[in-house]
Design an enzyme around this catalytic site. Sequence first.
Site, PDB file in Angstrom:
ATOM      1  N   SER A  60       0.689  -1.382   0.030  1.00  0.00           N
ATOM      2  CA  SER A  60      -0.019  -0.177  -0.082  1.00  0.00           C
ATOM      3  C   SER A  60       0.837   1.419  -0.018  1.00  0.00           C
ATOM      4  O   SER A  60       0.475   2.232  -0.835  1.00  0.00           O
ATOM      5  CB  SER A  60      -0.885  -0.091   1.415  1.00  0.00           C
ATOM      6  OG  SER A  60      -1.724  -1.061   1.251  1.00  0.00           O
ATOM      7  N   ASP A 113       1.513  -8.008  10.331  1.00  0.00           N
ATOM      8  CA  ASP A 113       3.201  -8.200  10.238  1.00  0.00           C
ATOM      9  C   ASP A 113       3.845  -7.578  10.919  1.00  0.00           C
ATOM     10  O   ASP A 113       4.969  -8.002  11.198  1.00  0.00           O
ATOM     11  CB  ASP A 113       3.421  -8.533   8.955  1.00  0.00           C
ATOM     12  CG  ASP A 113       2.514  -9.272   8.013  1.00  0.00           C
ATOM     13  OD1 ASP A 113       1.880 -10.365   8.616  1.00  0.00           O
ATOM     14  OD2 ASP A 113       2.296  -9.204   6.767  1.00  0.00           O
ATOM     15  N   ARG A 138      -6.220 -12.233  11.241  1.00  0.00           N
ATOM     16  CA  ARG A 138      -6.368 -10.873  10.854  1.00  0.00           C
ATOM     17  C   ARG A 138      -7.700 -10.423  11.589  1.00  0.00           C
ATOM     18  O   ARG A 138      -8.155  -9.107  11.446  1.00  0.00           O
ATOM     19  CB  ARG A 138      -6.472 -10.944   9.549  1.00  0.00           C
ATOM     20  CG  ARG A 138      -5.180 -11.188   8.830  1.00  0.00           C
ATOM     21  CD  ARG A 138      -5.265 -10.645   7.393  1.00  0.00           C
ATOM     22  NE  ARG A 138      -4.240 -11.077   6.658  1.00  0.00           N
ATOM     23  CZ  ARG A 138      -4.090 -10.965   5.242  1.00  0.00           C
ATOM     24  NH1 ARG A 138      -5.189 -10.918   4.484  1.00  0.00           N
ATOM     25  NH2 ARG A 138      -3.126 -10.880   4.496  1.00  0.00           N
TER      26      ARG A 138
END
Length: 320
Positions: free
Chosen positions: A106, A128, A253
Site C-alpha cells: 500500500s 505483520d 487478522r
Amino acid sequence: MIKKIGVLTSGGDAPGMNAAIRGVVRAALTEGLEIFGVYDGYLGLYEDRMVQLDRYSVSDMINRGGTFLGSARFPEFREEHIRQVAIENMKKRGLDALVVIGGDGSYMGAKRLTEMGFPCIGLPGTIDNDIKGTDYTIGFFTALGTVVEAIDRLRDTSSSHQRISIVEVMGRYCGDLTLAAAIAGGCEFIVVPEVEFSREDLVNEIKAGIAKGKKHAIVAITEHICDVDELAKYIETETKRETRATVLGHIQRGGSPGPYDRILASRMGAYAIDLLLQGHGGRCVGIQNEKLVHHDIVDAIESMKRPFKGDWLDCAKKLY
C-alpha cells in the site's frame, strides 16, 4: 490549502483499520475538511467508487474488526496509466490529498502517487509489523493476542498427549509476530525468517529437551519458511514423538481490535490530518519510543532499514 481528502484501506486487513478510518474522518471534520472514503483500496480509486463521509459514517466503528471500506489486491496499480486514471478521479471530486492505510504494498502505491504529484500520507496497517519507520503497526498487538490464545490452547492438548505441536504464524518475511507470540506463549522453539533454519538443528534441540525430561513442546514458526506438515512428519520420525502442525491462517487478522490498537490507530489517524494541514505530503506515520513521527515515504521504502529484534530472540532462548 487542503480542503478535501480521501481515505482508503489497502492490502491485507488488520484489526484497528476501522479505528484508523474513524480517526482520520473525525479529525478531518473537526478541522472543517470534507472527506471521501474509497471502497476496496486502489481498485476503487481506479473505478471511481467513492462516498462522502460524515461523523455518523464512522459511528460504532472503533470496536469493529476488518475495514468497512473494504480492501482488494490490485497489482495493475503499478502501471502509470492506471494511476493517472485514479488521480483524475480524485481531482474530478476536488480531492487535494489521500490517506492510505495498509502495509508495504500500500505504501508503494502511495509513493508512486506522490511521485506523480498527488500528496499522500501512509498509515501502517498490518498484523505483520514489517513496516519501516515505526516500532509497531496497527493490528499487531491484537493479532498477537489471537496467536497467544491459540498457543495456550495448543499447550493444553499437547501436554495432555505428550505431543510436539508446530504452530504457523503470519508475518511473511518478518518474524516479529512469531517472536512476540513465542515469548508470551512460552514456546520452546522459534523459527523466524531472519535466522537461517535447519530442520536437523531443530530436531537436535528437541531431542536435547526430551533428554532433559521435557514431555511436550511447542514450535512457533513464521509462514513460508517450510511446509509445516512435512516438518511435523520429519520431527515425528526423528524423535518418535507424535507431532502435529496447526496453521492459524486468516483467523489472525480478524476480531475486535484491542485497546492499544484502537488508541494507536486513533492517534495516527488524527496525526495524518495534522500533517496535511501543516503542508506535508508524501509522508508515512510511525510510532517510535511511544512518540508519533513521520518520514519521507520514498526514503522509508527505498532507504530505511528495519532492525531485527534479535534481543527478543535472545530473551526467548534464555527461557526455553
